[in-house]
Scaffold this motif. Structure first.
Motif, PDB file in Angstrom:
ATOM      1  N   ALA A 172      32.946  52.000  -0.053  1.00  0.00           N
ATOM      2  CA  ALA A 172      33.441  50.990   0.887  1.00  0.00           C
ATOM      3  C   ALA A 172      34.895  51.284   1.264  1.00  0.00           C
ATOM      4  CB  ALA A 172      33.315  49.598   0.272  1.00  0.00           C
ATOM      5  N   VAL A 186      40.944  46.393  -1.035  1.00  0.00           N
ATOM      6  CA  VAL A 186      40.351  45.698  -2.177  1.00  0.00           C
ATOM      7  C   VAL A 186      38.846  45.566  -1.952  1.00  0.00           C
ATOM      8  CG1 VAL A 186      40.287  43.516  -3.455  1.00  0.00           C
ATOM      9  CG2 VAL A 186      42.479  44.419  -2.618  1.00  0.00           C
ATOM     10  N   VAL A 187      38.080  45.879  -2.981  1.00  0.00           N
ATOM     11  CA  VAL A 187      36.625  45.693  -2.930  1.00  0.00           C
ATOM     12  C   VAL A 187      36.214  44.835  -4.124  1.00  0.00           C
ATOM     13  CG1 VAL A 187      34.357  46.818  -2.894  1.00  0.00           C
ATOM     14  CG2 VAL A 187      36.337  47.985  -1.886  1.00  0.00           C
ATOM     15  N   VAL A 188      35.479  43.769  -3.861  1.00  0.00           N
ATOM     16  CA  VAL A 188      34.998  42.901  -4.927  1.00  0.00           C
ATOM     17  C   VAL A 188      33.471  42.830  -4.837  1.00  0.00           C
ATOM     18  CG1 VAL A 188      34.952  40.533  -5.813  1.00  0.00           C
ATOM     19  CG2 VAL A 188      37.118  41.532  -5.036  1.00  0.00           C
ATOM     20  N   VAL A 189      32.834  43.211  -5.934  1.00  0.00           N
ATOM     21  CA  VAL A 189      31.369  43.165  -6.015  1.00  0.00           C
ATOM     22  C   VAL A 189      30.972  41.915  -6.799  1.00  0.00           C
ATOM     23  CG1 VAL A 189      29.291  44.353  -6.822  1.00  0.00           C
ATOM     24  CG2 VAL A 189      31.254  45.688  -5.990  1.00  0.00           C
ATOM     25  N   GLU A 190      30.119  41.102  -6.209  1.00  0.00           N
ATOM     26  CA  GLU A 190      29.656  39.911  -6.928  1.00  0.00           C
ATOM     27  C   GLU A 190      28.146  40.017  -7.126  1.00  0.00           C
ATOM     28  OE1 GLU A 190      32.165  36.129  -6.080  1.00  0.00           O
ATOM     29  OE2 GLU A 190      32.056  37.216  -4.190  1.00  0.00           O
ATOM     30  N   GLU A 191      27.736  39.788  -8.371  1.00  0.00           N
ATOM     31  CA  GLU A 191      26.313  39.866  -8.723  1.00  0.00           C
ATOM     32  C   GLU A 191      25.779  38.450  -8.910  1.00  0.00           C
ATOM     33  OE1 GLU A 191      25.670  43.649 -11.366  1.00  0.00           O
ATOM     34  OE2 GLU A 191      27.706  42.916 -11.744  1.00  0.00           O
ATOM     35  N   ASN A 226      30.858  41.349   3.368  1.00  0.00           N
ATOM     36  CA  ASN A 226      31.858  40.718   4.232  1.00  0.00           C
ATOM     37  C   ASN A 226      33.106  41.606   4.234  1.00  0.00           C
ATOM     38  OD1 ASN A 226      34.221  38.092   4.072  1.00  0.00           O
ATOM     39  ND2 ASN A 226      32.966  38.510   5.858  1.00  0.00           N
ATOM     40  N   TYR A 249      24.728  41.202   0.979  1.00  0.00           N
ATOM     41  CA  TYR A 249      25.597  40.609   2.000  1.00  0.00           C
ATOM     42  C   TYR A 249      26.975  41.230   1.820  1.00  0.00           C
ATOM     43  CZ  TYR A 249      28.703  37.273   4.232  1.00  0.00           C
ATOM     44  OH  TYR A 249      29.682  36.713   5.017  1.00  0.00           O
ATOM     45  N   LYS A 290      28.448  50.506  -9.379  1.00  0.00           N
ATOM     46  CA  LYS A 290      29.474  49.639  -8.796  1.00  0.00           C
ATOM     47  C   LYS A 290      30.718  50.452  -8.428  1.00  0.00           C
ATOM     48  CE  LYS A 290      28.713  46.606 -12.148  1.00  0.00           C
ATOM     49  NZ  LYS A 290      28.669  45.385 -12.972  1.00  0.00           N
ATOM     50  N   TYR A 343      39.834  43.807   2.946  1.00  0.00           N
ATOM     51  CA  TYR A 343      39.199  43.178   1.796  1.00  0.00           C
ATOM     52  C   TYR A 343      37.696  43.205   2.045  1.00  0.00           C
ATOM     53  CZ  TYR A 343      37.398  39.498  -1.228  1.00  0.00           C
ATOM     54  OH  TYR A 343      36.669  38.794  -2.148  1.00  0.00           O
ATOM     55  N   VAL A 344      36.977  43.777   1.098  1.00  0.00           N
ATOM     56  CA  VAL A 344      35.527  43.893   1.228  1.00  0.00           C
ATOM     57  C   VAL A 344      34.864  43.155   0.078  1.00  0.00           C
ATOM     58  CG1 VAL A 344      33.556  45.467   1.379  1.00  0.00           C
ATOM     59  CG2 VAL A 344      35.784  46.175   2.290  1.00  0.00           C
ATOM     60  N   ASN A 345      33.967  42.252   0.400  1.00  0.00           N
ATOM     61  CA  ASN A 345      33.221  41.517  -0.615  1.00  0.00           C
ATOM     62  C   ASN A 345      31.742  41.883  -0.474  1.00  0.00           C
ATOM     63  OD1 ASN A 345      31.959  38.247  -1.067  1.00  0.00           O
ATOM     64  ND2 ASN A 345      32.905  39.427  -2.703  1.00  0.00           N
ATOM     65  N   ILE A 346      31.203  42.439  -1.541  1.00  0.00           N
ATOM     66  CA  ILE A 346      29.804  42.860  -1.543  1.00  0.00           C
ATOM     67  C   ILE A 346      29.040  41.961  -2.507  1.00  0.00           C
ATOM     68  CG2 ILE A 346      28.197  44.743  -2.072  1.00  0.00           C
ATOM     69  CD1 ILE A 346      30.496  46.728  -1.497  1.00  0.00           C
ATOM     70  N   LYS A 347      28.085  41.224  -1.984  1.00  0.00           N
ATOM     71  CA  LYS A 347      27.261  40.377  -2.847  1.00  0.00           C
ATOM     72  C   LYS A 347      25.880  41.009  -2.959  1.00  0.00           C
ATOM     73  CE  LYS A 347      29.104  35.676  -2.541  1.00  0.00           C
ATOM     74  NZ  LYS A 347      30.444  35.758  -1.944  1.00  0.00           N
ATOM     75  N   ASN A 394      33.869  45.291 -11.461  1.00  0.00           N
ATOM     76  CA  ASN A 394      33.420  44.856 -10.140  1.00  0.00           C
ATOM     77  C   ASN A 394      34.557  44.711  -9.147  1.00  0.00           C
ATOM     78  OD1 ASN A 394      31.160  44.552 -11.759  1.00  0.00           O
ATOM     79  ND2 ASN A 394      30.449  42.705 -10.733  1.00  0.00           N
ATOM     80  N   LEU A 422      25.585  52.532   2.693  1.00  0.00           N
ATOM     81  CA  LEU A 422      26.130  52.591   1.331  1.00  0.00           C
ATOM     82  C   LEU A 422      25.231  51.846   0.340  1.00  0.00           C
ATOM     83  CD1 LEU A 422      28.649  53.389  -0.434  1.00  0.00           C
ATOM     84  CD2 LEU A 422      29.595  51.137   0.145  1.00  0.00           C
ATOM     85  N   LEU A 449      29.996  51.937  -5.130  1.00  0.00           N
ATOM     86  CA  LEU A 449      30.179  50.965  -4.034  1.00  0.00           C
ATOM     87  C   LEU A 449      31.655  50.828  -3.691  1.00  0.00           C
ATOM     88  CD1 LEU A 449      27.720  48.074  -5.028  1.00  0.00           C
ATOM     89  CD2 LEU A 449      27.375  49.819  -3.259  1.00  0.00           C
ATOM     90  N   ILE A 450      32.492  50.726  -4.719  1.00  0.00           N
ATOM     91  CA  ILE A 450      33.940  50.580  -4.505  1.00  0.00           C
ATOM     92  C   ILE A 450      34.490  51.803  -3.769  1.00  0.00           C
ATOM     93  CG2 ILE A 450      36.160  50.588  -5.737  1.00  0.00           C
ATOM     94  CD1 ILE A 450      34.725  48.764  -7.873  1.00  0.00           C
ATOM     95  N   GLY A 467      37.695  46.598  -7.220  1.00  0.00           N
ATOM     96  CA  GLY A 467      38.283  47.890  -6.909  1.00  0.00           C
ATOM     97  C   GLY A 467      39.518  47.781  -6.058  1.00  0.00           C
TER      98      GLY A 467
END
Lengths: 67, 67, 67, 67, 67, 67
Positions: free
Chosen positions: F25, F41-46, D5, D3, F18, F3-7, C51, D28, F21-22, C53
Motif C-alpha cells: 500500500a 501510514v497504513v493501518v490494518v484492522e481485522e 480507505n 474495505y 500484513k 493514510y491507508v486503512n485496510i479492513k 498491523n 494488492l 499489505l503495509i 505501518g
C-alpha cells in the motif's frame, strides 16, 4: 452512544433521503440493542464516483459501462 | 505515530481554528502517551449539517428547531 | 457533537491514560470551537504493532530495528 | 470483501490516478490474501491541506515553509 | 455499494444482534436509496468501555457513576 | 503523508501477509502519486466474521452456507 458512519456515492441523495438514513440507523440501534437515541450519532459521507471503486474499477467507469 | 480523525459539522471553522485542533491533538498525544509529534497525523473532516444526525434527526433540523 | 477517533498502537496504554485522551480531546473541541462536551464522542482504538505501518514497514519491525 | 480507505490531501489527483489507486489496492488484496476483487471496496478521500496535520502543523503551513 | 460502519461499546452484543444490525442497515440503504444489497458492506466494531468517551469521560466511569 | 486503512476479516492473516499489505500500500502511493513513504501510514484492522456483513448477512453465515 453508538456511532454510525454511512458512506455512499455522491449521486444526488436529497436532504430528505439523508434524514431517512439518520432516522433509520438510529432506530435500528434502539430496536436491536436498546441504545439511547439521544447520544447516537450518524454521519453520512458522500463520495465522488471517481473516488469509489469496486471490482478494481471506479463507479464512474462502471456507470459508463452499464455495470 | 498516532492517527487522529476529528469530524465536525461544516459551519465555518477557520484555518486558524483547524490549525489549533491539529496542534492541540498532536500535543495531547505527546503529553499523555509520549508519542512522537513528527509522525502524528491529524485529519479534520467537515460534514454538511444535512449529513450529521444525533437523536435521530439532522443538525440542520435541530438548528432550525433551536435545539 | 464532534466525533474524534484516536488510533494508537496497542502498547500498554492504561485506563487512566485513555481517560486523559478522552478528557483532553473533548476539552480541545470546547476550547477551539465552543462545542458541547455532552455530545462529543471520543473513540480510542488500539492497533497491534504488526498491523500498523509507517515508512513501508510494521511497527513491530521498526521496534526490533530500534527505529 | 475487504474495505480499503485511502486518505490523501486534495492537491490535484486526477481521475486516472485515483483509478490507479483503486486498481492497485484491489490487486494488492488479491495478491497477498487471495481476496475476491468483485467485493473489494476502495474509497479515496481527498482532504483540504488546511485540514491535514503532521508534526503539529497543517500541510498548508508546511508547504508554505517549504517542508 | 454503500459502506456502513457501526461502532458500539463491547458489552455483550450477541451474534444474532450483530446479524440484525447487518440485515437492518443493509435494508435501510435498499429502502431509502435503492442501493444493491449484494455489494452493501456493513462492519460492526465493538469498542472497550475504557476506550469510548462522551461528555469527557469514559463509558466505564459513566457506568460506575450510574450515568 | 497519506493514510491507508485496510479492513479485512479476521481469518488468520499472518504477520508476513500484513507486512506485505503495509509495504504494498505504501509503494502504491509512491508509484501513483509520488508520496513520501516515510510519512505514509497504513493501518490494518481485522474484523470478526460475525461483525462483517455483505448482502445483508454476516461472513460467518456466508461461510457456513458455502457462499
Amino acid at each position: 452512544m453508538p456511532y454510525v458512519n454511512i458512506k455512499i456515492t455522491r449521486e444526488g441523495a436529497t436532504a430528505a433521503q439523508k434524514a431517512a438514513l439518520i432516522k433509520g440507523a438510529t432506530q435500528l440501534l434502539v430496536d436491536v440493542l436498546g441504545k439511547n437515541p439521544a447520544t447516537t450519532v450518524v454521519v453520512v459521507e458522500e463520495i465522488e464516483t471517481d473516488n469509489w471503486g469496486i471490482g478494481g474499477e471506479s463507479i464512474t467507469v462502471r456507470r459508463q459501462a452499464g455495470r
